[in-house]
Design an enzyme around this catalytic site. Structure first.
Site, PDB file in Angstrom:
ATOM      1  N   ASP A  30       0.826  -1.216   0.000  1.00 25.83           N
ATOM      2  CA  ASP A  30       0.000   0.000   0.000  1.00 25.83           C
ATOM      3  C   ASP A  30       0.863   1.269   0.000  1.00 25.83           C
ATOM      4  O   ASP A  30       0.578   2.235   0.717  1.00 25.83           O
ATOM      5  CB  ASP A  30      -0.950   0.007   1.199  1.00 25.83           C
ATOM      6  CG  ASP A  30      -1.847  -1.209   1.237  1.00 25.83           C
ATOM      7  OD1 ASP A  30      -2.222  -1.695   0.157  1.00 25.83           O
ATOM      8  OD2 ASP A  30      -2.171  -1.689   2.336  1.00 25.83           O
ATOM      9  N   ASP A  75      -0.481  -4.374  -3.817  1.00 25.91           N
ATOM     10  CA  ASP A  75      -1.499  -3.318  -3.963  1.00 25.91           C
ATOM     11  C   ASP A  75      -0.884  -1.941  -3.735  1.00 25.91           C
ATOM     12  O   ASP A  75      -1.438  -1.098  -3.038  1.00 25.91           O
ATOM     13  CB  ASP A  75      -2.640  -3.540  -2.966  1.00 25.91           C
ATOM     14  CG  ASP A  75      -3.249  -4.922  -3.074  1.00 25.91           C
ATOM     15  OD1 ASP A  75      -3.231  -5.504  -4.179  1.00 25.91           O
ATOM     16  OD2 ASP A  75      -3.734  -5.445  -2.050  1.00 25.91           O
TER      17      ASP A  75
END
Length: 339
Positions: free
Chosen positions: A156, A177
């Site tokens: 992230d 991600d």
């Protein structure tokens, strides 16, 4: 309510500016200069001190120039302080660093909550490493732009949360991600580098309503990696990501995309590719629910119009105000001195 009020004031300010009704004090070619230098030769020794000095409801350009160095601090640009720029001289010499993991909305090294923010020539990193969510940069303010920045973490890395954003010539690195959120963003001529060892994904875009005009476009980018990675996986049911005119190495997995374990998303996501090249751009083994876009389909994604950029992406200031003096900017729109 306060955030909506500030955004309304900012909109009114821009309308007045366009009509010539604003005074020289809010001329967007002039920025109030604040200098950050750890040695004490500037106006402040930390970046957060410089931000704290900006008044709430600010309507003038503020340019925070950060002298090269490693600034170990957690930085927040509050929602009620628009029109702030933070700039170094080179992306690899001015470093904002922190190490924290946990909630993605709380761990960011730099959190941008205000509209009309600009960052140039910075490294923004979260050094926590693998094993948890560790955001380097959170962008929750509308109309933010980043130029030649290095954004580094593992999971992230970039919480591209909400609003319209522009990233130009940035280097973004992570494994899981590492570009995620609900924003509408254009990544132009950026280098996207995956540290994934086989199960990671570059994007996790969170558009979850069909009517939302959000999504990520990677235009003229370079995608590399140390191991296999997906181009994206569907955080939201209507997740939307497009890659165009981008070079992809063999780090990109042949399937390209993931529905994140929910086959229902296959009929609702929008994952498109257009005239990419390199070994990772081979679509012969892509998931069948991704799209090879036509010229007509790609057209809306090929300019800054997709983020309304013509109305808010601004040039660097031409002049700086230091006390009562106004001095000309150096090459590249940055100060050419530090005293």
């Amino acid at each position: 309510m306060m955030k909506l009020y500030i955004q309304l004031l900012v909109t009114i300010s821009l309308i007045l500016q366009a009509s010539g009704a604003l005074s020289l004090a809010t001329d967007f070619s002039i920025a109030n200069l604040k200098r950050v230098d750890q040695s004490g030769k500037g106006d402040y020794t930390t970046i957060q001190e410089a931000i704290d000095s900006v008044p709430s409801g600010n309507s003038e350009l503020v340019f925070i120039w950060v002298k090269p160095g490693v600034y170990e601090e957690k930085v927040v640009v509050p929602a009620d302080k628009p029109f702030i720029s933070i700039s170094g001289n080179q992306g690899n010499t001015t470093v904002i660093t922190w190490s924290e993991h946990g909630d993605i909305f709380e761990t960011a090294t730099l959190s941008v909550l205000a509209p009309f923010f600009v960052a140039r020539f910075l490294t923004i990193q979260n050094t926590f490493g693998s094993g948890g969510k560790a955001v380097a940069l959170r962008v929750s303010g509308d109309k933010a732009a980043f130029y030649a920045c290095r954004i580094l973490s593992y999971q992230d890395t970039l919480l591209d949360d909400s609003g319209s954003h522009y990233y130009s010539n940035c280097y973004i690195e992570g494994a899981t991600d590492f570009i995620c959120g609900h924003a509408s963003s254009l990544f132009e001529k950026c280098h996207i580098h995956s540290l994934s060892e086989g199960n990671g994904s570059i994007t996790a875009q969170h558009r979850d309503v069909e009517s939302d005009e959000t999504g990520y476009t990677f235009l003229g980018c370079k995608v590399t990696g140390t191991g296999p990675t997906l181009l994206g996986r569907a955080w939201g049911a209507y997740s939307r990501v497009v890659y165009a005119y981008s070079y992809m190495t063999s780090a990109v997995l042949p399937a390209g995309w993931s529905d994140w374990g929910d086959q229902n998303k296959q009929s609702t996501v929008f994952y498109g590719e257009y005239k990419n090249y390199g070994p990772g751009a081979d679509r012969s083994k892509r998931v069948e629910w991704s799209k090879k876009l036509s010229g007509g389909e790609i057209s809306p994604f090929l300019s800054k119009e997709m983020i309304g950029g013509r109305y808010w992406i601004r040039a660097s200031p031409k002049f700086f105000r230091i006390g009562s003096k106004i001095v000309k900017a150096g090459n590249g729109g940055t100060p050419n001195f530090m005293t």
